[in-house]
Design a protein around this motif. Structure first.
Motif, PDB file in Angstrom:
ATOM      1  N   MET A  99      -8.849  -4.196  -2.194  1.00  0.00           N
ATOM      2  CA  MET A  99      -8.117  -2.954  -1.953  1.00  0.00           C
ATOM      3  C   MET A  99      -8.725  -1.888  -2.864  1.00  0.00           C
ATOM      4  O   MET A  99      -8.902  -2.109  -4.065  1.00  0.00           O
ATOM      5  CB  MET A  99      -6.629  -3.146  -2.294  1.00  0.00           C
ATOM      6  CG  MET A  99      -5.786  -1.886  -2.148  1.00  0.00           C
ATOM      7  SD  MET A  99      -4.135  -2.099  -2.882  1.00  0.00           S
ATOM      8  CE  MET A  99      -3.458  -3.394  -1.861  1.00  0.00           C
ATOM      9  N   ARG A 152       0.957   4.171  -2.802  1.00  0.00           N
ATOM     10  CA  ARG A 152       0.665   5.576  -2.485  1.00  0.00           C
ATOM     11  C   ARG A 152       1.722   6.510  -3.058  1.00  0.00           C
ATOM     12  O   ARG A 152       1.444   7.691  -3.327  1.00  0.00           O
ATOM     13  CB  ARG A 152       0.578   5.770  -0.971  1.00  0.00           C
ATOM     14  CG  ARG A 152      -0.680   5.201  -0.340  1.00  0.00           C
ATOM     15  CD  ARG A 152      -0.853   5.629   1.100  1.00  0.00           C
ATOM     16  NE  ARG A 152      -2.011   4.963   1.711  1.00  0.00           N
ATOM     17  CZ  ARG A 152      -1.938   3.871   2.466  1.00  0.00           C
ATOM     18  NH1 ARG A 152      -0.744   3.344   2.741  1.00  0.00           N
ATOM     19  NH2 ARG A 152      -3.026   3.317   2.958  1.00  0.00           N
ATOM     20  N   VAL A 163      -5.113   4.575  -0.861  1.00  0.00           N
ATOM     21  CA  VAL A 163      -5.119   3.113  -0.965  1.00  0.00           C
ATOM     22  C   VAL A 163      -5.685   2.592   0.346  1.00  0.00           C
ATOM     23  O   VAL A 163      -5.125   2.840   1.415  1.00  0.00           O
ATOM     24  CB  VAL A 163      -3.700   2.548  -1.198  1.00  0.00           C
ATOM     25  CG1 VAL A 163      -3.776   1.046  -1.435  1.00  0.00           C
ATOM     26  CG2 VAL A 163      -3.013   3.243  -2.363  1.00  0.00           C
ATOM     27  N   GLU A 195       0.829  -1.203   0.000  1.00  0.00           N
ATOM     28  CA  GLU A 195       0.000   0.000   0.000  1.00  0.00           C
ATOM     29  C   GLU A 195       0.865   1.256   0.000  1.00  0.00           C
ATOM     30  O   GLU A 195       0.581   2.217  -0.722  1.00  0.00           O
ATOM     31  CB  GLU A 195      -0.918   0.014   1.227  1.00  0.00           C
ATOM     32  CG  GLU A 195      -2.093  -0.939   1.134  1.00  0.00           C
ATOM     33  CD  GLU A 195      -3.031  -0.783   2.319  1.00  0.00           C
ATOM     34  OE1 GLU A 195      -3.071   0.316   2.903  1.00  0.00           O
ATOM     35  OE2 GLU A 195      -3.713  -1.754   2.665  1.00  0.00           O
ATOM     36  N   SER A 201      -7.483  -0.763   2.426  1.00  0.00           N
ATOM     37  CA  SER A 201      -7.830  -2.186   2.496  1.00  0.00           C
ATOM     38  C   SER A 201      -8.453  -2.457   3.868  1.00  0.00           C
ATOM     39  O   SER A 201      -8.703  -1.536   4.648  1.00  0.00           O
ATOM     40  CB  SER A 201      -6.594  -3.056   2.272  1.00  0.00           C
ATOM     41  OG  SER A 201      -5.661  -2.863   3.317  1.00  0.00           O
ATOM     42  N   ASP A 206      -6.956  -0.854   6.952  1.00  0.00           N
ATOM     43  CA  ASP A 206      -7.082   0.592   7.087  1.00  0.00           C
ATOM     44  C   ASP A 206      -8.386   1.022   7.757  1.00  0.00           C
ATOM     45  O   ASP A 206      -8.561   2.196   8.062  1.00  0.00           O
ATOM     46  CB  ASP A 206      -6.999   1.252   5.706  1.00  0.00           C
ATOM     47  CG  ASP A 206      -5.632   1.074   5.086  1.00  0.00           C
ATOM     48  OD1 ASP A 206      -4.668   1.639   5.613  1.00  0.00           O
ATOM     49  OD2 ASP A 206      -5.531   0.335   4.085  1.00  0.00           O
TER      50      ASP A 206
END
Length: 692
Positions: A126, A86, A94, A82, A96, A99
Motif C-alpha cells: 500500500m 485517508r 492511499v 484505506e 493499493s 485502486d
C-alpha cells in the motif's frame, strides 16, 4: 576584572538567586525548542534533489510517502482501512492493488507483471502519500495514528517511519544519557577532589550553564536530535576543567589569604585570565563546524560554541558564588585526596624523552594512513531495534518483495508518452531495479487511462510534470544504490535534461558526496583557525605547530582504533570527531605549555621547566580528561542509536588518548625543540639570558 570578581564575592547570594531565576526562561526556551530527527533537511538548499522534493510536495501533494505492507487482510477490509487512513490529517493518497482499476476490473485480471510487484502470498503493498514533509510533525503524527488504526496487520516503511522511530527511541534514552554522564562525572570528581560537596556544586553549576545553553537554542528555531544528545555530555566534559581550575586556584589562594572573599576574588581573576586561551581554541574548534555544507555542522557548532561561552561565564560567576555560600559544608566534608601525584610518571617521561620522540616519529605516518582507512556508513536506520515498527516493515519488504528503497523520476510534461515509456523500459533494465512504473507504462499493460482511478492518475501526473515511481532492490546509502542512481541520471538526461531524480535514495546519495567534501574541509578550517588563535595566545609561531602535531597524532590514533577493531563509524562521527577532539583537548597542551614558558622565561633550564610544568598540570589534565571520558563513555556504551553512541565512544576514547599524548609527547617536543621555541616566541628577549 577585579571589580567584577569583588562584586561576585560580595553579592554571592544575589548571583546565586539571579542564576536560579534565569533558569525559568531557560526552561521555557528548552521546552519550546523543536527537535529535528531527519538529517536530510540539513542538505544544501540549492541541490537538484531538493528541487525535486519541492515539486513532489507542491505539485503532487507528496511531501513524504511510505510503502506499507498489509498482511492477511481481505479486499473489503483493506478498502475500509484505506478510507480510514485517508481521513487522517495530512494524508493525501492511499493506493493499493485494488485502486489500479477501482471496481471496474477484478484484480485477478490484472497482468501478472503488475500483480507480482504489489502482492505476494497473503500480503500486498500500500502506498501512502503525505502532504507535509518527511520529518514534519503532522507527518509523524499521521504515521502514529495509522499504526493505531491498522494494528499489527499493517507495517509502515519509509523515511517518515524511520524518523518517528528514531524520535521515540531518542526520547526513551535522552534522560538516561544525562543521568549516566552526571553519575560518572560525579564519581570521578569525588575520587579526584578533596571534598564530597564540591563535586555536586560543580555539576550543579555546569547544569545551570547547560540549561542556559539549551534554553537559548530557541533563537535557532530547532536543533537536531544529534546536537541535543551530544551537546549535553560534551558541554559537561569540555567546560568541567574551567570549574576545576577555579577550585584549585581558590584552595591555593586560601593558603595565602585569611579572608575567603579576597581569596575567591583573586581565584576568579586568575581563572578568567588563564582559561581565555583554552576557551577560545575550544570555541573556535566548534565554530569551524559551521563551514560544513551539511548544515548539521552549523547546528552542532553554534550550540557547542555557545555552550563554551556560557560554561566559562558560569564557572567564574555561579560556581564561585555557590562555593562561598556552601563554604561550611565544604569544610566539614573534606577528605584526603585519592589522586596520586604522578611523580614517577613525570620522572619517567623526562628520563626517556628521546625514546618517546622516536615512538612518535615512527608512528605518526602509519597512524595517519590507518585512520584514513576507517569504514564509514551512511545508513540512518542502522541502529533502530528489531522490535520497532520501521525495522519490522523494512524486513518484511526486503524478504517478501526484495524491496529496499524507492525514488521518483519527475519529467516535464513536454515529454511524450512514447519517450517516457522508452525511458522507463531502459530504467527497468538497470541492475537492481525491481520496477519502474509510469502511467504510460500501465497503458502498455492494457490499462487505458479511462480505467485508471483518479487517485492513481494524480499520483503520476500534474499540470507541469509526470512521475515515474522506481522501486529498487538496493538499500539506501549503499554503494550499489548510489551507482544505480548515477546510471539512472545518465539515462534520464539523455531523454530530457530537465528531468529530476528525486526521493530518499538520491537525497542520501547527495548526503554521501557532500559529507565526503565536508570531512576534508572542516578539518583544514579547524586546524587553521585554532593555529591562529594559539599563535596569538602563546605569542609563538613554533608552539602551535608542535601542539597541533601532537593533538592531530592523538586524533589519528583514536580513529585508527576503529579501523584496527574493524568498526564502521557513522558519517557524521567521521566529520566532527577530529574538530571536537582538537577543540576540546588542545587546552591540555596549552595548560602544560603555558607553565613551561613561565618557567623558561624565569631562567629555569629546559628539562626542569618541563618537569615543573608536568608536576603542576598533570593532575588537572588527568581529572579533566577522566571527567570528559566519564561524561561520554556511558552514553557511548548505553545508546542504541549508533549515530550518538559512536560519536560518544570516539570522544571518550579520544579524551584518554589525548591525555596520554599530551603528558608524554608534548613534554618531549618542548625539550627537543626548546631552542627553536625560544627563537620564535615573544618574551624571551626581554628577560635575562635563559639557561639551556
Amino acid at each position: 576584572m577585579k571589580r567584577i570578581s569583588d562584586f561576585i564575592c560580595k553579592h554571592r547570594w544575589l548571583v546565586a538567586i539571579v542564576s536560579g531565576l534565569l533558569l525559568v526562561p531557560a526552561l521555557f526556551g528548552y521546552l519550546a525548542t523543536k527537535v529535528n530527527y531527519d538529517l536530510l533537511v540539513y542538505l544544501p538548499s540549492d541541490i537538484e534533489t531538493l528541487e525535486g522534493q519541492e515539486i513532489l510536495t507542491n505539485e503532487f501533494g507528496m511531501g513524504a510517502f511510505s510503502v506499507a505492507i498489509v498482511e492477511k487482510m481481505p479486499t473489503k477490509q483493506l478498502l475500509e482501512l484505506e478510507e480510514r487512513i485517508r481521513d487522517v490529517d495530512t494524508v493525501n493518497q492511499v493506493i493499493s492493488l485494488a485502486d489500479l482499476t477501482g471496481t471496474t476490473i477484478p484484480t485477478d485480471f490484472l497482468p501478472s507483471a503488475i500483480r507480482e510487484k504489489v502482492a505476494h502470498d497473503d500480503t500486498q503493498l500500500m502506498l501512502i502519500t503525505f502532504r507535509e514533509g518527511t520529518s514534519d510533525e503532522a507527518t509523524l503524527n499521521a504515521i502514529e495514528e495509522i499504526r493505531q488504526l491498522a494494528g499489527e496487520q499493517c507495517l509502515i516503511g519509509g523515511m517518515s517511519a524511520m524518523v518517528l522511530d528514531t524520535k521515540l527511541l531518542f526520547n526513551e534514552e535522552t534522560i538516561i544519557y544525562v543521568l549516566i554522564a552526571v553519575g560518572l562525572s560525579l564519581l570521578v570528581l569525588i575520587l579526584c577532589l578533596d571534598s564530597f560537596v564540591v563535586p555536586f556544586l560543580m555539576i550543579g553549576s555546569i547544569g545551570i550553564a547547560l540549561l542556559f545553553n539549551m534554553g537559548t537554542n530557541i533563537f535557532l528555531g530547532e536543533i537536531s536530535y544529534v546536537t541535543k544528545a551530544i551537546s549535553a555530555v560534551l558541554q559537561l566534559g569540555v567546560t568541567m576543567d574551567f570549574s576545576i581550575f577555579l577550585y584549585h586556584k581558590y584552595e591555593a589562594a586560601k593558603k595565602q589569604e585569611k579572608d575567603k572573599l579576597v581569596a575567591m576574588s583573586s581565584a576568579i581573576v586568575a581563572t578568567a585570565s588563564s582559561v581565555v586561551g583554552s576557551a577560545l581554541t575550544t570555541f573556535a574548534g566548534f565554530l569551524a563546524l559551521c563551514t560544513m555544507s551539511l548544515t548539521l555542522g552549523t547546528d552542532i557548532g553554534i550550540v557547542m560554541a555557545k555552550g563554551v561561552v556560557l560554561g566559562v561565564i558560569c564557572a567564574v560567576t555561579t560556581f564561585p558564588a555557590l562555593l562561598l555560600i556552601c563554604d561550611r559544608a565544604i569544610e566539614k566534608t573534606k577528605h584526603k585526596e585519592l589522586l596520586p601525584k604522578f611523580t614517577q610518571v613525570k620522572d619517567f617521561i623526562i628520563k626517556h624523552y628521546k625514546a618517546i620522540l622516536a615512538v612518535f616519529a615512527v608512528l605518526i605516518i602509519p597512524a595517519y594512513y590507518i585512520q584514513s582507512q576507517v569504514e564509514v556508513y551512511y545508513k540512518l536506520d542502522s541502529s533502530i531495534p528489531d522490535s520497532y515498527g520501521y525495522t519490522k516493515a523494512m524486513r518484511a519488504l526486503r524478504e517478501d518483495y526484495g524491496l529496499e528503497s524507492q525514488m521518483m523520476i519527475l519529467t516535464p510534461r513536454e515529454m511524450s508518452n512514447a519517450e517516457i515509456s522508452a525511458m522507463t523500459n531502459e530504467i527497468n533494465s538497470v541492475d537492481g531495479i525491481d520496477a519502474a512504473l509510469s502511467s504510460s507504462m500501465l497503458t502498455d499493460y492494457g490499462l487505458s487511462p479511462d480505467l485508471l482511478s483518479d487517485n492513481l492518475k494524480s499520483l503520476f501526473e500534474t499540470e507541469n510534470h509526470s512521475a515515474v515511481l522506481v522501486l529498487s532492490n538496493y538499500g539506501i546509502a549503499t554503494n550499489e544504490l548510489n551507482e544505480q542512481i548515477a546510471k539512472i541520471n545518465e539515462i534520464v538526461d539523455r531523454y530530457n535534461a530537465k528531468t529530476i531524480v528525486a526521493g530518499e535514495g538520491p537525497l542520501m546519495k547527495d548526503l554521501v558526496e557532500i559529507s565526503d567534501r565536508d570531512f576534508k574541509n572542516v578539518n583544514l578550517v579547524s586546524i587553521a583557525v585554532i593555529f591562529i588563535i594559539m599563535a596569538l595566545v602563546l605569542r609563538s609561531i613554533s608552539l602551535p605547530v608542535l601542539l597541533m602535531a601532537a593533538i592531530e597524532f592523538a586524533i589519528f590514533l583514536n580513529q585508527g582504533c576503529a579501523f584496527l577493531t574493524g568498526t564502521e563509524i557513522p558519517f557524521i562521527a567521521s566529520i566532527v570527531i577530529g574538530t571536537i577532539q582538537l577543540g576540546a583537548t588542545i587546552d591540555y597542551a596549552i595548560l602544560l605549555t603555558t607553565k613551561y614558558l613561565e618557567e623558561r622565561q624565569n631562567g629555569v633550564d629546559k628539562k626542569r621547566a618541563v618537569s615543573t610544568a608536568l608536576a603542576s598540570s598533570i593532575q588537572s589534565i588527568f581529572v579533566s580528561a577522566m571527567c570528559f571520558f566519564g561524561a561520554t563513555i556511558g552514553v557511548g556504551v548505553f545508546s542504541q542509536i549508533d549515530m550518538i553512541g559512536s560519536i560518544c565512544t570516539l570522544i571518550a576514547r579520544g579524551a584518554i588518548i589525548s591525555m596520554v599524548v599530551v603528558v608524554t609527547v608534548v613534554p618531549t617536543l618542548l625539550i627537543v625543540f626548546d631552542s627553536i621555541i625560544r627563537k620564535t616566541t615573544l618574551g624571551f628577549n626581554k628577560l635575562p639570558k635563559t639557561v639551556d
